[in-house]
Enzyme design. Sequence first.
Site, PDB file in Angstrom:
ATOM      1  N   VAL A 174      56.264  23.575  52.667  1.00 29.08           N
ATOM      2  CA  VAL A 174      57.064  23.019  51.580  1.00 29.08           C
ATOM      3  C   VAL A 174      58.447  22.723  52.136  1.00 29.08           C
ATOM      4  O   VAL A 174      58.877  23.311  53.126  1.00 29.08           O
ATOM      5  CB  VAL A 174      57.162  23.976  50.375  1.00 29.08           C
ATOM      6  CG1 VAL A 174      55.830  24.052  49.647  1.00 29.08           C
ATOM      7  CG2 VAL A 174      57.598  25.363  50.805  1.00 29.08           C
ATOM      8  N   SER A 175      59.156  21.820  51.484  1.00 25.28           N
ATOM      9  CA  SER A 175      60.398  21.309  52.055  1.00 25.28           C
ATOM     10  C   SER A 175      61.631  22.143  51.754  1.00 25.28           C
ATOM     11  O   SER A 175      62.646  22.010  52.416  1.00 25.28           O
ATOM     12  CB  SER A 175      60.643  19.875  51.567  1.00 25.28           C
ATOM     13  OG  SER A 175      59.591  19.040  51.971  1.00 25.28           O
TER      14      SER A 175
END
Length: 212
Positions: A14-15
Amino acid sequence: MGGYKAPPAAYLRVSTLRQGMSGLGLDAQRKAIETLLDGQSYKEFIEIESGKKSKRPELEKAIDYCRKHKAKLVIAKLDRLARNVHFISGLMETGVDFLAVDMPNADRFMLHVYAAMAEEEGRRISERTKAALAAAKERGVELGRNGKVLAIKNRKEAELFAQAIAMSFDRLGITQDMNLQSIARVLNEGGIKTRKDGIWYKTSVARLLDRV
């Protein structure tokens, strides 16, 4: 997944720290991988950072695991690795066998093509963002010189405050599997105030995590 000596390595990314804390994005990736594996056990590696960065310690651990145990690397979507053809090529050169759940039958050529398409989409998103900012500037949506200096100062102070709060997470028992509301409750019960000396809500926790 037969023919391999060890459970596959499942790589999830995930970013932002906020996504990692709230579980946003991870659940969907995990479900896709588990559907493909159909009940088979796997070793999970979770990365929380931007797809534009080439250094990913968790991915390196996953690759080392696959090399050592002759296992396969499994991801939910190809663009979870990177929107970068060079990066995908480098991964292929490691010799680790990997597959993307959304393209389980893709060969090396198709993976290159798909990565190129993802990279191009990332470039277009960047161009659209720059164009929108330029249009806003033409409409007069611009801070004055003093306003810009103040905005930078406030943003920096907010980032430093967020980092200081994040350093207390371990002491307070805040973990990645906690949702925003639970984090807010722990911070309030621990006597931790917001930057404006207030109490924590889900929205204020979300802003905090975005700045870490």
